[in-house]
Design an enzyme around this catalytic site. Structure first.
Site, PDB file in Angstrom:
ATOM      1  N   MET A  29       0.734  -1.365  -0.221  1.00 19.08           N
ATOM      2  CA  MET A  29      -0.046  -0.075  -0.057  1.00 19.08           C
ATOM      3  C   MET A  29       0.750   1.410  -0.109  1.00 19.08           C
ATOM      4  O   MET A  29       0.398   2.458   0.191  1.00 19.08           O
ATOM      5  CB  MET A  29      -1.059   0.289   1.206  1.00 19.08           C
ATOM      6  CG  MET A  29      -1.862  -1.127   1.172  1.00 19.08           C
ATOM      7  SD  MET A  29      -3.332  -0.676   2.041  1.00 19.08           S
ATOM      8  CE  MET A  29      -2.778  -0.653   3.792  1.00 19.08           C
ATOM      9  N   HIS A  36       9.292  -3.443   3.171  1.00 18.21           N
ATOM     10  CA  HIS A  36       8.769  -3.592   1.968  1.00 18.21           C
ATOM     11  C   HIS A  36      10.122  -3.833   1.108  1.00 18.21           C
ATOM     12  O   HIS A  36      10.032  -4.912   0.209  1.00 18.21           O
ATOM     13  CB  HIS A  36       8.244  -2.303   1.279  1.00 18.21           C
ATOM     14  CG  HIS A  36       6.919  -2.030   2.132  1.00 18.21           C
ATOM     15  ND1 HIS A  36       7.034  -0.829   3.023  1.00 18.21           N
ATOM     16  CD2 HIS A  36       5.766  -2.649   2.176  1.00 18.21           C
ATOM     17  CE1 HIS A  36       5.725  -0.558   3.629  1.00 18.21           C
ATOM     18  NE2 HIS A  36       5.099  -1.501   3.101  1.00 18.21           N
ATOM     19  N   LYS A 158       5.768 -11.851   6.980  1.00 19.10           N
ATOM     20  CA  LYS A 158       5.412 -12.480   7.995  1.00 19.10           C
ATOM     21  C   LYS A 158       4.511 -11.450   9.188  1.00 19.10           C
ATOM     22  O   LYS A 158       4.174 -11.832   9.956  1.00 19.10           O
ATOM     23  CB  LYS A 158       6.260 -13.264   8.819  1.00 19.10           C
ATOM     24  CG  LYS A 158       6.740 -14.592   7.738  1.00 19.10           C
ATOM     25  CD  LYS A 158       7.516 -15.563   8.658  1.00 19.10           C
ATOM     26  CE  LYS A 158       7.622 -16.724   7.660  1.00 19.10           C
ATOM     27  NZ  LYS A 158       8.616 -17.699   8.241  1.00 19.10           N
ATOM     28  N   LYS A 159       5.229 -10.378   8.968  1.00 18.86           N
ATOM     29  CA  LYS A 159       4.402  -9.192   9.882  1.00 18.86           C
ATOM     30  C   LYS A 159       3.189  -9.401   9.817  1.00 18.86           C
ATOM     31  O   LYS A 159       2.481  -9.130  11.028  1.00 18.86           O
ATOM     32  CB  LYS A 159       5.129  -7.655   9.401  1.00 18.86           C
ATOM     33  CG  LYS A 159       4.160  -6.731   9.429  1.00 18.86           C
ATOM     34  CD  LYS A 159       4.692  -5.988  10.874  1.00 18.86           C
ATOM     35  CE  LYS A 159       3.839  -4.610  11.266  1.00 18.86           C
ATOM     36  NZ  LYS A 159       2.482  -4.289  10.743  1.00 18.86           N
ATOM     37  N   GLN A 163      -2.450 -12.481   7.190  1.00 19.32           N
ATOM     38  CA  GLN A 163      -2.967 -12.414   5.507  1.00 19.32           C
ATOM     39  C   GLN A 163      -1.733 -13.303   4.957  1.00 19.32           C
ATOM     40  O   GLN A 163      -2.412 -13.678   3.904  1.00 19.32           O
ATOM     41  CB  GLN A 163      -2.251 -10.759   5.377  1.00 19.32           C
ATOM     42  CG  GLN A 163      -2.127 -10.453   3.955  1.00 19.32           C
ATOM     43  CD  GLN A 163      -1.564  -9.062   3.745  1.00 19.32           C
ATOM     44  OE1 GLN A 163      -2.258  -8.267   4.066  1.00 19.32           O
ATOM     45  NE2 GLN A 163      -0.243  -8.611   3.671  1.00 19.32           N
ATOM     46  N   SER A 196       4.053   0.922   8.253  1.00 20.26           N
ATOM     47  CA  SER A 196       3.831   2.417   7.847  1.00 20.26           C
ATOM     48  C   SER A 196       2.861   3.263   8.927  1.00 20.26           C
ATOM     49  O   SER A 196       3.111   4.444   8.888  1.00 20.26           O
ATOM     50  CB  SER A 196       2.910   2.254   6.426  1.00 20.26           C
ATOM     51  OG  SER A 196       3.878   1.406   5.533  1.00 20.26           O
ATOM     52  N   ARG A 197       2.306   2.368   9.813  1.00 21.46           N
ATOM     53  CA  ARG A 197       1.442   2.968  10.379  1.00 21.46           C
ATOM     54  C   ARG A 197       2.213   3.562  11.962  1.00 21.46           C
ATOM     55  O   ARG A 197       1.763   4.389  12.737  1.00 21.46           O
ATOM     56  CB  ARG A 197       0.139   2.041  11.120  1.00 21.46           C
ATOM     57  CG  ARG A 197      -0.781   1.857   9.902  1.00 21.46           C
ATOM     58  CD  ARG A 197      -1.850   1.159  10.657  1.00 21.46           C
ATOM     59  NE  ARG A 197      -3.009   1.170   9.614  1.00 21.46           N
ATOM     60  CZ  ARG A 197      -3.323   0.068   8.761  1.00 21.46           C
ATOM     61  NH1 ARG A 197      -2.708  -0.971   8.709  1.00 21.46           N
ATOM     62  NH2 ARG A 197      -4.336   0.069   8.212  1.00 21.46           N
TER      63      ARG A 197
HETATM   64  P1  AMP Z   1       1.356  -2.899   3.328  1.00 22.14           P
HETATM   65  O1  AMP Z   1       2.259  -1.927   2.450  1.00 22.14           O
HETATM   66  O2  AMP Z   1       1.648  -2.492   4.716  1.00 22.14           O
HETATM   67  O3  AMP Z   1       0.309  -3.385   2.821  1.00 22.14           O
HETATM   68  O4  AMP Z   1       2.586  -4.262   3.288  1.00 22.14           O
HETATM   69  C1  AMP Z   1       2.988  -4.742   2.037  1.00 22.14           C
HETATM   70  C2  AMP Z   1       3.737  -5.947   2.501  1.00 22.14           C
HETATM   71  O5  AMP Z   1       5.170  -5.592   3.218  1.00 22.14           O
HETATM   72  C3  AMP Z   1       3.007  -6.984   3.153  1.00 22.14           C
HETATM   73  O6  AMP Z   1       3.130  -8.493   2.700  1.00 22.14           O
HETATM   74  C4  AMP Z   1       3.452  -6.906   4.646  1.00 22.14           C
HETATM   75  O7  AMP Z   1       3.390  -7.995   5.466  1.00 22.14           O
HETATM   76  C5  AMP Z   1       5.129  -6.606   4.389  1.00 22.14           C
HETATM   77  N1  AMP Z   1       5.486  -5.938   5.461  1.00 22.14           N
HETATM   78  C6  AMP Z   1       5.209  -4.640   5.993  1.00 22.14           C
HETATM   79  N2  AMP Z   1       5.996  -4.437   7.053  1.00 22.14           N
HETATM   80  C7  AMP Z   1       6.932  -5.395   7.244  1.00 22.14           C
HETATM   81  C8  AMP Z   1       8.066  -5.737   8.035  1.00 22.14           C
HETATM   82  N3  AMP Z   1       8.457  -5.086   9.092  1.00 22.14           N
HETATM   83  N4  AMP Z   1       9.005  -6.577   7.647  1.00 22.14           N
HETATM   84  C9  AMP Z   1       8.555  -7.599   6.510  1.00 22.14           C
HETATM   85  N5  AMP Z   1       7.672  -7.312   5.741  1.00 22.14           N
HETATM   86  C10 AMP Z   1       6.809  -6.338   5.969  1.00 22.14           C
END
Ligand code: AMP
Length: 290
Positions: A29, A36, A158-159, A163, A196-197
């Site tokens: 996102m 990411h 895996k965060k 999902q 991101s949050r």
């Molecule tokens: P998001 O943009 O939050 O939807 O995340 C996109 C992808 O990045 C998802 O598969 C998340 O699980 C992964 N992601 C987000 N934060 C982390 C993190 N700290 N470590 C590894 N993967 C992450």
């Protein structure tokens, strides 16, 4: 320069021009951080072409959630992607192709779109209990992205543990030909899982946020040294005494079921926690194999 693809027709052209080349998809996102970027790096290692989707998917946000205020930072994201591409090419001495797929809502949900799906196994447990419509939105958008991009591999962190499992089920149930790669959580130096949050947290909340990882670590030590019953009792007690926990659970890694104490077979477990700090819900987890 990283090419930004906004239109699905351009993706079709890309497929036509690159028959036989492997595509890695990294759904995001946006507001990219090191978490990411670790996914992108893995895709660069394993594929001819990497496509990073940047799309804030409205259907996975519930009423009153942060859809409007979710950080949209495309320029900065492109900057990070250019930097990682350069770093990869210098290190490996090999050129790589990266595209950003940044669709409008019409590209993802065109008029008459009706392929809304639900992976029932997961949509009302743990995270799904707190966010009842969330996983239907995730399943729907991920299936749509797979249909459009047709990746050979797709990378998830895996965060967002639930999902990742949901996407694995999605692929099984709909016989989608894609390999799902689950990547480790990338953390800040002090242990906070990158997200991101985290941007929403002020200095004081940022300090409080560490509590989640601290408790998960404590629980994982108890799990390893004293076993499931002791760790489970402690998790229940922590949750009961601290209303900030939306959940704190020990589940099996594979199917996120509560381990059966009387028939304890699957010893690959995961500790999952969600801590509410102000308006921000923080997620974290630790895998533990006994
Ligand atoms: P998001 O943009 O939050 O939807 O995340 C996109 C992808 O990045 C998802 O598969 C998340 O699980 C992964 N992601 C987000 N934060 C982390 C993190 N700290 N470590 C590894 N993967 C992450």
């Amino acid at each position: 320069m990283i090419k930004i693809i906004k239109n699905n027709i351009e993706i079709e052209d890309l497929h036509r021009e690159n028959k036989g080349k492997s595509i890695g998809l990294i759904p995001t996102m946006g507001n990219l951080h090191q978490g990411h970027l670790s996914l992108i790096w893995q895709s660069l290692l394993e594929n001819d072409i990497s496509i990073i989707s940047i799309y804030v998917n409205p259907t996975q946000f519930g009423q009153g959630e942060d859809l409007e205020k979710y950080p949209r930072t495309l320029k900065q994201d492109i900057f990070h992607i250019e930097a990682i591409k350069k770093e990869y090419e210098q290190k490996k001495n090999q050129p790589k192709r990266i595209y950003v797929y940044h669709p409008s809502c019409e590209q993802i949900y065109p008029d008459g779109f009706s392929d809304y799906i639900s992976i029932e196994e997961f949509n009302d447990v743990i995270e799904g209990e707190v966010r009842p419509t969330h996983f239907d939105g995730v399943a729907t958008v991920v299936k749509r992205l797979f249909n459009i991009i047709k990746p050979e591999r797709a990378y998830f962190g895996k965060k967002d543990y639930q999902q990742l499992r949901l996407v694995e089920r999605l692929v099984e149930q709909y016989c989608i030909k894609v390999k799902i790669i689950g990547m480790p959580i990338v953390r800040e130096k002090d242990g906070l899982a990158m997200s991101s949050r985290n941007l929403y947290l002020d200095a004081n909340q940022r300090e409080q946020a560490l509590f989640l990882n601290k408790k998960l670590n404590e629980l994982s030590e108890i799990l390893l040294s004293k076993g499931f019953k002791a760790a489970n009792n402690l998790a229940c007690e922590i949750k009961k005494n601290d209303k900030r926990f939306n959940y704190l659970e020990i589940r099996t890694q594979k199917d996120l079921k509560r381990p059966d104490i009387n028939n304890f077979k699957d010893t690959n477990l995961v500790l999952l926690g969600n801590l509410q700090i102000g308006d921000t819900r923080l997620l974290d987890n630790i895998e533990v194999s006994l």
